[in-house]
Design a protein around this motif. Sequence first.
Motif, PDB file in Angstrom:
ATOM      1  N   GLN A 140     -10.417  38.390  -3.075  1.00 35.69           N
ATOM      2  CA  GLN A 140     -10.713  37.560  -4.248  1.00 35.69           C
ATOM      3  C   GLN A 140     -10.388  38.311  -5.533  1.00 35.69           C
ATOM      4  O   GLN A 140      -9.819  37.742  -6.462  1.00 35.69           O
ATOM      5  N   GLN A 141     -10.739  39.572  -5.567  1.00 35.34           N
ATOM      6  CA  GLN A 141     -10.436  40.381  -6.751  1.00 35.34           C
ATOM      7  C   GLN A 141      -8.922  40.523  -6.926  1.00 35.34           C
ATOM      8  O   GLN A 141      -8.404  40.408  -8.035  1.00 35.34           O
ATOM      9  N   TYR A 142      -8.222  40.736  -5.828  1.00 39.45           N
ATOM     10  CA  TYR A 142      -6.762  40.841  -5.874  1.00 39.45           C
ATOM     11  C   TYR A 142      -6.148  39.532  -6.390  1.00 39.45           C
ATOM     12  O   TYR A 142      -5.268  39.551  -7.255  1.00 39.45           O
ATOM     13  N   ILE A 143      -6.621  38.410  -5.879  1.00 41.38           N
ATOM     14  CA  ILE A 143      -6.103  37.106  -6.306  1.00 41.38           C
ATOM     15  C   ILE A 143      -6.328  36.913  -7.812  1.00 41.38           C
ATOM     16  O   ILE A 143      -5.466  36.384  -8.509  1.00 41.38           O
ATOM     17  N   ALA A 144      -7.469  37.366  -8.294  1.00 39.51           N
ATOM     18  CA  ALA A 144      -7.766  37.224  -9.719  1.00 39.51           C
ATOM     19  C   ALA A 144      -6.797  38.015 -10.590  1.00 39.51           C
ATOM     20  O   ALA A 144      -6.542  37.632 -11.738  1.00 39.51           O
ATOM     21  N   THR A 145      -6.231  39.091 -10.054  1.00 39.38           N
ATOM     22  CA  THR A 145      -5.285  39.897 -10.843  1.00 39.38           C
ATOM     23  C   THR A 145      -3.852  39.398 -10.756  1.00 39.38           C
ATOM     24  O   THR A 145      -3.016  39.807 -11.553  1.00 39.38           O
ATOM     25  N   LEU A 146      -3.562  38.537  -9.807  1.00 39.75           N
ATOM     26  CA  LEU A 146      -2.175  38.097  -9.586  1.00 39.75           C
ATOM     27  C   LEU A 146      -1.506  37.433 -10.792  1.00 39.75           C
ATOM     28  O   LEU A 146      -0.314  37.649 -11.003  1.00 39.75           O
ATOM     29  N   PRO A 147      -2.196  36.627 -11.589  1.00 43.84           N
ATOM     30  CA  PRO A 147      -1.489  36.031 -12.735  1.00 43.84           C
ATOM     31  C   PRO A 147      -0.902  37.061 -13.690  1.00 43.84           C
ATOM     32  O   PRO A 147       0.013  36.746 -14.449  1.00 43.84           O
TER      33      PRO A 147
END
Length: 159
Positions: A54-61
């Motif tokens: 979830q943290q990784y996904i949040a940084t993707l943008p």
Amino acid sequence: ASLLRRMVHSQQKPPTTSITMVANAMRLMQVVLELHAKTRPIEQQEGDERAVIQQYIATLPNRFFEASTIDSVSHQLGIPRRTFTQLFHELTGETWLSHIRRLAIEHAQQRLCQSDLPITSVAFECGFHDLSTFYRQFKKQAGMSPDEYRSMQNQGNQS
């Protein structure tokens, strides 16, 4: 161990080998970091893996354009590839590659509207190394080519 021995041996030579010492120290740091990345708790809970993803996904943008592979990302996060792909799909409803490409094309759409950059530059900025892949993915998501999209957006802004 051999790297440490090499470093000790280098220390005993004249000061002209300080570059060698620095290079060996950097190699040692790389080895330690690689070993640290490979070791992770044997019994990591699924909730922990879910939180990491979830943290990784949040940084993707802010980092979708970085050159990476699903294998390198799962390794970097310390999560087995299969677990990573399953949890990523559960959390986003998309595969990792589809998600990355969607973010890239959305960014490309913004850049095409807000700048006069050549399409090749926009594609490169969005992380595409192959222009034909960029065009194919853009058309798949936007329903038109980047040229057509830019023209349509410019006409809409002039009205």
